[in-house]
Scaffold this motif. Sequence first.
Motif, mmCIF file in Angstrom:
data_model
loop_
_atom_site.group_PDB
_atom_site.id
_atom_site.type_symbol
_atom_site.label_atom_id
_atom_site.label_comp_id
_atom_site.label_asym_id
_atom_site.label_seq_id
_atom_site.Cartn_x
_atom_site.Cartn_y
_atom_site.Cartn_z
ATOM 1 N N GLU A 291 -3.551 55.191 10.218
ATOM 2 C CA GLU A 291 -2.174 55.653 10.081
ATOM 3 C C GLU A 291 -2.076 56.899 9.213
ATOM 4 O OE1 GLU A 291 0.343 51.540 10.220
ATOM 5 O OE2 GLU A 291 -0.699 52.029 8.366
ATOM 6 N N ALA A 292 -3.073 57.129 8.391
ATOM 7 C CA ALA A 292 -3.043 58.273 7.483
ATOM 8 C C ALA A 292 -3.607 59.531 8.142
ATOM 9 C CB ALA A 292 -3.825 57.950 6.209
ATOM 10 N N LYS A 293 -3.995 59.438 9.386
ATOM 11 C CA LYS A 293 -4.473 60.619 10.108
ATOM 12 C C LYS A 293 -3.289 61.547 10.378
ATOM 13 C CE LYS A 293 -8.665 59.059 10.627
ATOM 14 N NZ LYS A 293 -9.689 59.479 9.764
ATOM 15 N N LEU A 294 -3.555 62.801 10.480
ATOM 16 C CA LEU A 294 -2.519 63.819 10.605
ATOM 17 C C LEU A 294 -1.491 63.509 11.689
ATOM 18 C CD1 LEU A 294 -1.497 66.475 9.536
ATOM 19 C CD2 LEU A 294 -3.005 67.641 11.132
ATOM 20 N N GLU A 295 -1.940 63.075 12.865
ATOM 21 C CA GLU A 295 -1.006 62.857 13.964
ATOM 22 C C GLU A 295 -0.092 61.652 13.736
ATOM 23 O OE1 GLU A 295 -4.995 61.042 14.994
ATOM 24 O OE2 GLU A 295 -4.318 62.986 14.297
ATOM 25 N N ALA A 296 -0.430 60.785 12.774
ATOM 26 C CA ALA A 296 0.383 59.592 12.518
ATOM 27 C C ALA A 296 1.222 59.706 11.248
ATOM 28 C CB ALA A 296 -0.532 58.377 12.435
ATOM 29 N N LEU A 297 1.171 60.832 10.577
ATOM 30 C CA LEU A 297 1.855 60.951 9.290
ATOM 31 C C LEU A 297 3.377 60.824 9.388
ATOM 32 C CD1 LEU A 297 -0.223 63.591 7.329
ATOM 33 C CD2 LEU A 297 -0.099 61.129 6.981
ATOM 34 N N ASN A 298 3.970 61.283 10.480
ATOM 35 C CA ASN A 298 5.426 61.150 10.623
ATOM 36 C C ASN A 298 5.838 59.692 10.687
ATOM 37 O OD1 ASN A 298 6.029 63.872 10.532
ATOM 38 N ND2 ASN A 298 5.801 64.133 12.743
ATOM 39 N N ASP A 299 5.078 58.877 11.435
ATOM 40 C CA ASP A 299 5.379 57.446 11.500
ATOM 41 C C ASP A 299 5.197 56.801 10.138
ATOM 42 O OD1 ASP A 299 5.963 57.551 14.195
ATOM 43 O OD2 ASP A 299 3.912 57.080 14.792
ATOM 44 N N LEU A 300 4.151 57.183 9.444
ATOM 45 C CA LEU A 300 3.891 56.646 8.116
ATOM 46 C C LEU A 300 5.016 57.023 7.146
ATOM 47 C CD1 LEU A 300 2.077 55.152 6.146
ATOM 48 C CD2 LEU A 300 0.752 57.259 5.879
ATOM 49 N N ALA A 301 5.457 58.256 7.205
ATOM 50 C CA ALA A 301 6.550 58.705 6.329
ATOM 51 C C ALA A 301 7.813 57.892 6.589
ATOM 52 C CB ALA A 301 6.816 60.193 6.533
ATOM 53 N N ARG A 302 8.116 57.594 7.842
ATOM 54 C CA ARG A 302 9.294 56.778 8.171
ATOM 55 C C ARG A 302 9.168 55.374 7.580
ATOM 56 N NH1 ARG A 302 9.493 59.902 12.814
ATOM 57 N NH2 ARG A 302 7.993 58.660 13.971
ATOM 58 N N ARG A 303 7.970 54.790 7.648
ATOM 59 C CA ARG A 303 7.769 53.453 7.082
ATOM 60 C C ARG A 303 7.967 53.463 5.572
ATOM 61 N NH1 ARG A 303 2.154 51.265 8.394
ATOM 62 N NH2 ARG A 303 2.898 49.581 7.067
ATOM 63 N N ILE A 304 7.438 54.479 4.915
ATOM 64 C CA ILE A 304 7.545 54.552 3.454
ATOM 65 C C ILE A 304 8.999 54.738 3.033
ATOM 66 C CG2 ILE A 304 6.948 55.959 1.446
ATOM 67 C CD1 ILE A 304 4.170 56.338 2.774
ATOM 68 N N LYS A 305 9.747 55.546 3.785
ATOM 69 C CA LYS A 305 11.153 55.784 3.442
ATOM 70 C C LYS A 305 11.992 54.522 3.572
ATOM 71 C CE LYS A 305 11.244 60.671 4.550
ATOM 72 N NZ LYS A 305 11.719 61.698 5.471
ATOM 73 N N LYS A 306 11.540 53.547 4.351
ATOM 74 C CA LYS A 306 12.286 52.310 4.529
ATOM 75 C C LYS A 306 12.137 51.353 3.360
ATOM 76 C CE LYS A 306 12.188 52.248 9.543
ATOM 77 N NZ LYS A 306 11.684 51.536 10.731
ATOM 78 N N ILE A 307 11.243 51.624 2.423
ATOM 79 C CA ILE A 307 11.077 50.745 1.273
ATOM 80 C C ILE A 307 12.342 50.819 0.432
ATOM 81 C CG2 ILE A 307 9.763 50.294 -0.835
ATOM 82 C CD1 ILE A 307 7.341 51.588 0.504
ATOM 83 N N ARG A 308 12.931 49.686 0.220
ATOM 84 C CA ARG A 308 14.180 49.602 -0.551
ATOM 85 C C ARG A 308 13.968 48.690 -1.751
ATOM 86 N NH1 ARG A 308 15.517 53.555 1.823
ATOM 87 N NH2 ARG A 308 16.893 53.656 3.602
ATOM 88 N N PRO A 309 14.683 48.943 -2.826
ATOM 89 C CA PRO A 309 14.595 48.036 -3.970
ATOM 90 C C PRO A 309 15.078 46.638 -3.580
ATOM 91 C CG PRO A 309 15.860 50.000 -4.521
ATOM 92 C CD PRO A 309 15.598 50.036 -3.046
#
Length: 96
Positions: free
Chosen positions: A76-94
């Motif tokens: 998932e950390a490969k360049l072509e998957a970074l957008n998907d990874l960024a979306r997952r990280i942004k979904k982390i909520r307190p």
Amino acid sequence: MPGRPDLIFPSRRVVVFVHGCFWHRHPDPDCKLARLPKSRLDFWIPKLEGNRASDERVKAELRGLGWRVFEVWEREAKLEALNDLARRIKKIRPRT
């Protein structure tokens, strides 16, 4: 902190593990990075399955302590998957 997470977000009670697909046995059947070696399977299978079992124990322990566990796989950390990874990280909520 159990399992030595790669990233810890105390205010959100979130930990992040960045797992190598081979060493941590990425469960996605399409992940080519998680393939078993062709030789010495008597060594590799118990070693890699032990790593995976340890990961599951650590996740359960952290969840029991009130932490949310987020796994990022090498693939998932490969360049072509970074957008998907960024979306997952942004979904982390307190936790509320």
